[in-house]
Design a protein around this motif. Sequence first.
Motif, PDB file in Angstrom:
ATOM      1  N   SER A 236      -4.059  -5.999  -2.232  1.00 53.92           N
ATOM      2  CA  SER A 236      -3.259  -6.247  -1.038  1.00 53.92           C
ATOM      3  C   SER A 236      -1.804  -5.863  -1.259  1.00 53.92           C
ATOM      4  O   SER A 236      -1.167  -5.260  -0.395  1.00 53.92           O
ATOM      5  CB  SER A 236      -3.362  -7.732  -0.647  1.00 53.92           C
ATOM      6  OG  SER A 236      -2.575  -8.014   0.487  1.00 53.92           O
ATOM      7  N   ARG A 238      -0.691  -3.635  -3.317  1.00 45.09           N
ATOM      8  CA  ARG A 238      -0.600  -2.173  -3.365  1.00 45.09           C
ATOM      9  C   ARG A 238      -0.659  -1.576  -1.964  1.00 45.09           C
ATOM     10  O   ARG A 238       0.024  -0.602  -1.667  1.00 45.09           O
ATOM     11  CB  ARG A 238      -1.732  -1.605  -4.217  1.00 45.09           C
ATOM     12  CG  ARG A 238      -1.647  -1.979  -5.686  1.00 45.09           C
ATOM     13  CD  ARG A 238      -2.752  -1.320  -6.485  1.00 45.09           C
ATOM     14  NE  ARG A 238      -2.706  -1.724  -7.878  1.00 45.09           N
ATOM     15  CZ  ARG A 238      -3.449  -1.169  -8.833  1.00 45.09           C
ATOM     16  NH1 ARG A 238      -4.298  -0.193  -8.523  1.00 45.09           N
ATOM     17  NH2 ARG A 238      -3.371  -1.594 -10.077  1.00 45.09           N
ATOM     18  N   HIS A 239      -1.482  -2.156  -1.118  1.00 47.45           N
ATOM     19  CA  HIS A 239      -1.627  -1.662   0.247  1.00 47.45           C
ATOM     20  C   HIS A 239      -0.324  -1.814   1.025  1.00 47.45           C
ATOM     21  O   HIS A 239      -0.008  -1.005   1.896  1.00 47.45           O
ATOM     22  CB  HIS A 239      -2.744  -2.428   0.955  1.00 47.45           C
ATOM     23  CG  HIS A 239      -2.929  -2.047   2.386  1.00 47.45           C
ATOM     24  ND1 HIS A 239      -3.419  -0.804   2.765  1.00 47.45           N
ATOM     25  CD2 HIS A 239      -2.676  -2.719   3.540  1.00 47.45           C
ATOM     26  CE1 HIS A 239      -3.470  -0.746   4.083  1.00 47.45           C
ATOM     27  NE2 HIS A 239      -3.021  -1.888   4.571  1.00 47.45           N
ATOM     28  N   GLU A 240       0.442  -2.861   0.698  1.00 47.42           N
ATOM     29  CA  GLU A 240       1.673  -3.139   1.440  1.00 47.42           C
ATOM     30  C   GLU A 240       2.851  -2.298   0.963  1.00 47.42           C
ATOM     31  O   GLU A 240       3.885  -2.260   1.602  1.00 47.42           O
ATOM     32  CB  GLU A 240       2.031  -4.619   1.297  1.00 47.42           C
ATOM     33  CG  GLU A 240       1.038  -5.543   1.999  1.00 47.42           C
ATOM     34  CD  GLU A 240       1.283  -6.995   1.659  1.00 47.42           C
ATOM     35  OE1 GLU A 240       2.194  -7.262   0.833  1.00 47.42           O
ATOM     36  OE2 GLU A 240       0.574  -7.846   2.203  1.00 47.42           O
ATOM     37  N   ARG A 243       4.794   4.069   1.456  1.00 45.05           N
ATOM     38  CA  ARG A 243       4.313   5.374   0.986  1.00 45.05           C
ATOM     39  C   ARG A 243       5.470   6.211   0.458  1.00 45.05           C
ATOM     40  O   ARG A 243       6.588   6.150   0.969  1.00 45.05           O
ATOM     41  CB  ARG A 243       3.624   6.127   2.129  1.00 45.05           C
ATOM     42  CG  ARG A 243       2.336   5.469   2.601  1.00 45.05           C
ATOM     43  CD  ARG A 243       1.720   6.302   3.702  1.00 45.05           C
ATOM     44  NE  ARG A 243       0.479   5.706   4.179  1.00 45.05           N
ATOM     45  CZ  ARG A 243      -0.711   5.947   3.653  1.00 45.05           C
ATOM     46  NH1 ARG A 243      -0.794   6.776   2.616  1.00 45.05           N
ATOM     47  NH2 ARG A 243      -1.797   5.385   4.131  1.00 45.05           N
TER      48      ARG A 243
END
Length: 245
Positions: A236, A238-240, A243
């Motif tokens: 989670s 890492r997803h947040e 980019r």
Amino acid sequence: MTKVSNEIKEQLSLEQVVEHIRWDEGLVPAIVQDVDTREVLMMAYMNRESLKLSLESGETWFWSRSRQELWNKGATSGNVQKIVSLKYDCDGDTLLVEVKPKGPACHTGAVTCFHNEIIGLPANEAGQAGTEESADSSTASSSNAESRFEVLAELESVIAERERERPEGAYTTYLFDKGVDKILKKIGEEASETIIAAKNKDNDELRLEVSDLMYHLLVLLQERKLPLDDIMSELSRRHERPRRD
């Protein structure tokens, strides 16, 4: 004393808290809620001693009416609940315990004990249907997402039980008896077979091999006492992350 108990002691001493609670035959129901998701996880009973232990340890302690003894949630399974706050309601007859859980709350392996939905409730009034449609859709989507991965929580719970009880003849018992080197060897074998199935473009075989690999990874996590929730939290985080171009 923990941060939890210190915060409460700034307002009331333990003795004063006890006096504010309406004990029914020495017990008070305690509702446990995930502080992050706000999901109600379980309901159990506390007596004066379990309340004291909860405040002192920062983990949930309850009184088992069936076994007539104190129990520390997660003491054997590893699914402990770290207390963030502890409150009582306006009548003093119910406690609310907000926690950060380290695993599923239910003995079945489900995240929450409240996973049996009662259907057949009256439909929304026509005037409310339009405004609530999007909310209902969002709730259903969230529920479906949780149910997709519920089997992982159940499997994690079963593996923890196998390690604790070591039933004779069980494959999981065999892995724990042999130790981490055997578990790692099996992970290597299953990873290799997963690669071969993928290279062969055989999705039926790939499904089986990935399932075997995930099972052995869960055994490794249990052997290392690393909860699956920690892995999910890392994913989670890492997803947040923003980019990078």
